[in-house]
Design an enzyme around this catalytic site. Structure first.
Site, PDB file in Angstrom:
ATOM      1  N   GLY A  83       0.919  -1.388  -0.164  1.00 40.10           N
ATOM      2  CA  GLY A  83      -0.084   0.182   0.650  1.00 40.10           C
ATOM      3  C   GLY A  83       1.203   0.994  -0.184  1.00 40.10           C
ATOM      4  N   GLU A 129     -13.483  17.361   5.554  1.00 41.42           N
ATOM      5  CA  GLU A 129     -14.084  16.609   6.067  1.00 41.42           C
ATOM      6  C   GLU A 129     -14.425  17.012   7.604  1.00 41.42           C
ATOM      7  OE1 GLU A 129     -12.233  12.689   5.195  1.00 41.42           O
ATOM      8  OE2 GLU A 129     -11.517  13.794   3.282  1.00 41.42           O
ATOM      9  N   ASP A 166      -2.512  -8.615   9.698  1.00 38.40           N
ATOM     10  CA  ASP A 166      -1.647  -9.386   9.780  1.00 38.40           C
ATOM     11  C   ASP A 166      -0.160  -9.290  10.154  1.00 38.40           C
ATOM     12  OD1 ASP A 166      -3.268 -11.427   8.257  1.00 38.40           O
ATOM     13  OD2 ASP A 166      -2.184 -11.471   6.352  1.00 38.40           O
ATOM     14  N   HIS A 214     -16.411   3.979  10.598  1.00 41.27           N
ATOM     15  CA  HIS A 214     -16.731   4.869   9.313  1.00 41.27           C
ATOM     16  C   HIS A 214     -18.090   5.573   9.237  1.00 41.27           C
ATOM     17  CE1 HIS A 214     -17.187   7.774   6.140  1.00 41.27           C
ATOM     18  NE2 HIS A 214     -15.818   7.937   6.192  1.00 41.27           N
ATOM     19  N   ARG A 233     -15.501  11.931  13.708  1.00 42.60           N
ATOM     20  CA  ARG A 233     -16.335  10.976  13.282  1.00 42.60           C
ATOM     21  C   ARG A 233     -16.919  10.250  14.553  1.00 42.60           C
ATOM     22  NH1 ARG A 233     -12.215   7.562   8.862  1.00 42.60           N
ATOM     23  NH2 ARG A 233     -13.103   9.662   7.755  1.00 42.60           N
ATOM     24  N   HIS A 277     -13.837   0.920  10.297  1.00 41.44           N
ATOM     25  CA  HIS A 277     -13.058   1.475   9.076  1.00 41.44           C
ATOM     26  C   HIS A 277     -11.391   1.493   9.592  1.00 41.44           C
ATOM     27  CE1 HIS A 277     -13.105   4.539   5.913  1.00 41.44           C
ATOM     28  NE2 HIS A 277     -11.897   5.273   6.305  1.00 41.44           N
ATOM     29  N   ARG A 315      -8.686   9.179  15.018  1.00 37.41           N
ATOM     30  CA  ARG A 315      -8.018   9.482  13.499  1.00 37.41           C
ATOM     31  C   ARG A 315      -9.079  11.309  12.781  1.00 37.41           C
ATOM     32  NH1 ARG A 315      -8.131   8.043   7.897  1.00 37.41           N
ATOM     33  NH2 ARG A 315      -9.476   6.896   8.686  1.00 37.41           N
ATOM     34  N   LEU A 336      -3.340   7.993   5.293  1.00 41.00           N
ATOM     35  CA  LEU A 336      -2.300   8.392   4.189  1.00 41.00           C
ATOM     36  C   LEU A 336      -1.253   9.624   3.577  1.00 41.00           C
ATOM     37  CD1 LEU A 336      -5.182   8.438   0.899  1.00 41.00           C
ATOM     38  CD2 LEU A 336      -3.428   6.523   1.980  1.00 41.00           C
TER      39      LEU A 336
HETATM   40  P1  FAD Z   1      -3.275  -0.660   2.883  1.00 44.64           P
HETATM   41  O1  FAD Z   1      -2.985  -0.211   1.402  1.00 44.64           O
HETATM   42  O2  FAD Z   1      -3.796  -1.472   3.141  1.00 44.64           O
HETATM   43  O3  FAD Z   1      -1.950  -1.874   2.531  1.00 44.64           O
HETATM   44  C1  FAD Z   1      -1.635  -3.024   2.913  1.00 44.64           C
HETATM   45  C2  FAD Z   1      -0.480  -3.974   2.185  1.00 44.64           C
HETATM   46  O4  FAD Z   1      -0.738  -5.370   3.164  1.00 44.64           O
HETATM   47  C3  FAD Z   1      -2.059  -5.040   0.997  1.00 44.64           C
HETATM   48  O5  FAD Z   1      -1.114  -4.859  -0.305  1.00 44.64           O
HETATM   49  C4  FAD Z   1      -1.880  -6.089   1.699  1.00 44.64           C
HETATM   50  O6  FAD Z   1      -2.513  -7.408   0.272  1.00 44.64           O
HETATM   51  C5  FAD Z   1      -0.382  -6.705   1.884  1.00 44.64           C
HETATM   52  N1  FAD Z   1       0.225  -7.609   3.423  1.00 44.64           N
HETATM   53  C6  FAD Z   1      -1.508  -7.559   4.026  1.00 44.64           C
HETATM   54  N2  FAD Z   1      -1.126  -8.630   4.642  1.00 44.64           N
HETATM   55  C7  FAD Z   1       0.738  -9.062   4.540  1.00 44.64           C
HETATM   56  C8  FAD Z   1       0.842 -10.016   4.500  1.00 44.64           C
HETATM   57  N3  FAD Z   1       0.748 -11.011   5.927  1.00 44.64           N
HETATM   58  N4  FAD Z   1       1.971 -10.809   3.984  1.00 44.64           N
HETATM   59  C9  FAD Z   1       2.169  -9.861   2.739  1.00 44.64           C
HETATM   60  N5  FAD Z   1       1.674  -8.516   2.553  1.00 44.64           N
HETATM   61  C10 FAD Z   1       0.127  -8.460   3.024  1.00 44.64           C
HETATM   62  N6  FAD Z   1      -7.374   7.383   4.817  1.00 44.64           N
HETATM   63  C11 FAD Z   1      -7.242   9.206   4.014  1.00 44.64           C
HETATM   64  O7  FAD Z   1      -5.906   9.599   4.476  1.00 44.64           O
HETATM   65  N7  FAD Z   1      -7.645   9.267   3.455  1.00 44.64           N
HETATM   66  C12 FAD Z   1      -9.164   8.459   2.456  1.00 44.64           C
HETATM   67  O8  FAD Z   1      -9.699   9.149   2.176  1.00 44.64           O
HETATM   68  C13 FAD Z   1      -8.880   7.207   3.274  1.00 44.64           C
HETATM   69  N8  FAD Z   1     -10.405   6.457   2.869  1.00 44.64           N
HETATM   70  C14 FAD Z   1     -10.402   5.765   2.794  1.00 44.64           C
HETATM   71  C15 FAD Z   1     -11.403   4.432   2.088  1.00 44.64           C
HETATM   72  C16 FAD Z   1     -11.648   3.274   2.885  1.00 44.64           C
HETATM   73  C17 FAD Z   1     -12.404   2.456   1.998  1.00 44.64           C
HETATM   74  C18 FAD Z   1     -10.564   2.726   3.325  1.00 44.64           C
HETATM   75  C19 FAD Z   1     -11.082   1.353   4.052  1.00 44.64           C
HETATM   76  C20 FAD Z   1      -9.596   3.469   4.055  1.00 44.64           C
HETATM   77  C21 FAD Z   1      -9.390   5.281   3.834  1.00 44.64           C
HETATM   78  N9  FAD Z   1      -8.461   5.550   4.680  1.00 44.64           N
HETATM   79  C22 FAD Z   1      -7.869   6.756   4.309  1.00 44.64           C
HETATM   80  C23 FAD Z   1      -7.612   4.662   5.445  1.00 44.64           C
HETATM   81  C24 FAD Z   1      -6.308   4.947   4.393  1.00 44.64           C
HETATM   82  O9  FAD Z   1      -6.741   4.331   2.976  1.00 44.64           O
HETATM   83  C25 FAD Z   1      -5.172   3.480   5.068  1.00 44.64           C
HETATM   84  O10 FAD Z   1      -5.195   3.968   6.259  1.00 44.64           O
HETATM   85  C26 FAD Z   1      -4.181   3.211   4.672  1.00 44.64           C
HETATM   86  O11 FAD Z   1      -4.218   2.887   2.988  1.00 44.64           O
HETATM   87  C27 FAD Z   1      -3.632   2.412   4.828  1.00 44.64           C
HETATM   88  O12 FAD Z   1      -2.102   2.228   4.190  1.00 44.64           O
HETATM   89  P2  FAD Z   1      -1.132   1.381   4.468  1.00 44.64           P
HETATM   90  O13 FAD Z   1       0.179   1.315   3.018  1.00 44.64           O
HETATM   91  O14 FAD Z   1      -0.781   1.038   5.760  1.00 44.64           O
HETATM   92  O15 FAD Z   1      -2.099  -0.292   4.048  1.00 44.64           O
HETATM   93  C1  SIN Z   2     -13.850   9.426   4.084  1.00 43.25           C
HETATM   94  O1  SIN Z   2     -13.349   9.396   3.014  1.00 43.25           O
HETATM   95  O2  SIN Z   2     -14.029   9.631   4.408  1.00 43.25           O
HETATM   96  C2  SIN Z   2     -12.793   8.646   4.046  1.00 43.25           C
HETATM   97  C3  SIN Z   2     -11.405   8.836   4.854  1.00 43.25           C
HETATM   98  C4  SIN Z   2     -11.074   8.774   6.042  1.00 43.25           C
HETATM   99  O3  SIN Z   2     -10.948   7.538   6.280  1.00 43.25           O
HETATM  100  O4  SIN Z   2      -9.541   9.266   6.184  1.00 43.25           O
END
Ligand code: FAD
Ligand code: SIN
Length: 521
Positions: free
Chosen positions: A11, A111, A218, A239, A286, A347, A382, A388
């Site tokens: 991610g 927001e 995980d 959420h 929120r 969420h 949060r 992000l």
């Molecule tokens: P992720 O993007 O979830 O990436 C995790 C990765 O780890 C994935 O590729 C997964 O496959 C991999 N993985 C997991 N377990 C294992 C394993 N055991 N072995 C190998 N790979 C593994 N935040 C904002 O700031 N703004 C927003 O507008 C916003 N909107 C959101 C809307 C939705 C619907 C959701 C669900 C979340 C939103 N968030 C938002 C929160 C934000 O998207 C996440 O907190 C953020 O993207 C997390 O990034 P990350 O890289 O930590 O994890």
């Molecule tokens: C949203 O777009 O409402 C999600 C934003 C966030 O989780 O930070």
């Protein structure tokens, strides 16, 4: 296999770390599905950064602290808010396109909990745009190898050299991970100078969540087993507005940016109700909005409330929220003329693996980033769109920190390969599915938006049975994805309940009826 930096997760956190660290050494990214199967890809609203006056760093800091309900680490808040503009520049350099106004300025959203417009976005598909740009940059980079369909099972520490380790063992270090190749079913021993856990959140410990199926906690579970410290796990953010569409998984999100745009929450009878709960009404933080909706729904025995955007210019609605318009149209709702049924859903995990200012965990050579980590930025709740940016800021800090130490860090010798002896392929898939469902029900019914001492106690008792049964099954089974995810989710659920029982107050996302909080009410 040996690599300088082993990154688990693809991610925003994992990939932005990879791009930074690849300037200094060889990076291997493992991810359990396709690269873009992650929470990042689903993010809608956007990403926070102070961009233009009248906004200031001080205002963003204050909004974050207020939302975090006194539980933020002020140092982490300063760090993220002040470094955010640099990280936005990095994202743009990697190819991310943020929406602009006709005069070329960034178009900024607002927001819940924000007192200014400060959210950069790409339509209502910001996460997908960021992920696209990162994936393309990573694929082009000669120093980065990406291995998809690789499931990290456990982190390697002195435990795997036969030593007895505890959370207090001095010099505890991480040497890489055991990774299951989901295509061949072979277990790979991946040795690394530095290991980065960026596996995202754990929304799937609940029955309804906005998170995709990969979000099973995980990394948090692996770090916990490796004796790293976790904290703030009780602060699970719900959420307020996921689309009410029974049977759909994950719950489709209706971005908070829609309330920032002027949408209003209404009861099923059409009445507005948020003014009874908070002066910011539908744009309150929120946790307040989720609890208000929960209260109104339980009082009335109803499964959803409405979000109404019909009073806004239909062309503007379609321009700002094309993805949401399309989704709602697909189930027969024209949001420019009809109210949207919405309900809260799990969420975001505000807690996680405790890290310092450089993303280091309490275990040496092990970093945790993004939603897996607890930097202290979010406190008890949060602020929208702060996650992000946290992921990208801390990825940069961790990459610098690890890179500076690369030449002084050797690979660990003597780690044995995985021992499959005494295990066989599982024939008990039905049991795994049933246990997962039970765990999700326990969490949703007893450890949801509103909790009590009794509900937490009950949850722990029931979870203990599932834990025992799952551990017995695990001991006699060749590791497979479903079983390992179940085991990890149970471990994370345990942490949420345990830390929820330790805190003797209601604050932010943790509301315990036995410790009523007048302000939160
Ligand atoms: P992720 O993007 O979830 O990436 C995790 C990765 O780890 C994935 O590729 C997964 O496959 C991999 N993985 C997991 N377990 C294992 C394993 N055991 N072995 C190998 N790979 C593994 N935040 C904002 O700031 N703004 C927003 O507008 C916003 N909107 C959101 C809307 C939705 C619907 C959701 C669900 C979340 C939103 N968030 C938002 C929160 C934000 O998207 C996440 O907190 C953020 O993207 C997390 O990034 P990350 O890289 O930590 O994890
Ligand atoms: C949203 O777009 O409402 C999600 C934003 C966030 O989780 O930070």
């Amino acid at each position: 296999m040996k690599t300088d930096f082993l990154v688990i997760g693809s991610g925003a956190a994992g990939l932005s770390f990879a791009l930074k660290a690849a300037e200094r050494g060889r990076v291997t990214v493992v991810t359990k599905g396709e690269m873009n199967e992650c929470n990042t890809n689903y993010a809608q609203g956007g990403i926070c950064s102070v961009t233009y006056a009248p906004d200031t760093f001080e205002k963003h800091i204050r909004d974050t602290l207020v939302c975090g309900a006194g539980k933020c680490d002020p140092g982490a808040v300063e760090r993220v808010v002040r470094q955010a503009p640099d990280s936005i520049r990095d994202l743009i350099a990697w190819g991310t396109r943020f929406d602009r106004t006709p005069d070329g300025r960034f178009e900024l959203n607002r927001e819940g909990g924000h007192t200014e417009h400060r959210i950069l976005h790409h339509e209502d598909l910001t996460g997908a745009e960021i992920e696209r740009a990162l994936v393309e940059s990573v694929r082009r980079h000669p120093n980065i190898t990406v291995l998809e369909h690789r499931f990290a099972i456990d982190l390697l520490t002195q435990h795997h050299l036969g030593e007895f380790v505890t959370r207090h063992t001095r010099g505890l270090a991480c040497f890489g991970a055991y990774v299951l190749n989901l295509e061949t079913n072979e277990m790979e021993t991946m040795l690394a100078r530095f290991t980065v856990v960026a596996t995202g959140g754990c929304g799937n410990i609940y029955s309804s969540t906005t998170n995709p199926v990969v979000a099973t906690g995980d990394g948090i579970a692996m770090c916990h087993r490796a004796k790293a410290i976790t904290e703030n796990m009780e602060f699970i953010q719900f959420h307020p507005t996921s689309l009410y569409n029974p049977g759909e998984k994950p719950n489709f999100l209706i971005t908070e940016a829609m309330r920032g745009f002027g949408a209003i929450l209404r009861l099923q009878n059409g009445e507005e109700f948020m003014d009874r709960y908070h002066p910011m009404k539908s744009l309150a933080p929120r946790d307040v909005v989720a609890r208000a909706i929960y209260r109104e729904m339980t009082k009335r025995g109803e499964d959803y409330v409405y979000l109404d955007v019909t009073h806004k210019d239909p062309d503007q609605v379609r321009r700002h929220f094309p993805n949401i318009c399309e989704k709602c149209r697909s189930i027969g709702i024209d949001i420019t003329r009809q109210w949207i049924p919405v309900t809260p859903a799990a969420h975001y995990c505000c807690g996680g693996v405790k890290v310092d200012a450089d993303g280091q965990t309490s275990v040496r050579r092990l970093y945790a980033l993004g939603e897996t980590s607890c930097t202290g930025l979010h406190g008890a709740n949060r602020l929208a769109s702060n996650s992000l940016i946290e992921a990208v800021v801390y990825a940069d800090r961790a990459a610098r920190h690890a890179s500076e130490r690369l030449d002084r860090t050797e690979f660990q010798e003597g780690i044995p390969d995985w021992d499959f002896e005494g295990t066989r392929h599982t024939e008990e898939m039905l049991m795994i599915i049933q246990s997962k469902r039970e765990m999700q029900q326990i969490m949703s019914n007893y450890v949801g938006i509103v909790r009590s001492n009794l509900s937490l106690k009950r949850a722990m008792r029931r979870l203990e049975i599932l834990w025992q049964e799952t551990e017995e099954l695990y001991a006699r089974t060749k590791p497979n994805r479903d079983l390992c995810e179940l085991r990890n989710m149970i471990a994370v659920a345990y942490l949420v309940i345990k830390q929820g029982r330790e805190i003797k107050e209601s604050v932010g996302c943790h509301y315990n009826m036995d410790f009523p909080n007048r302000e939160a009410e």
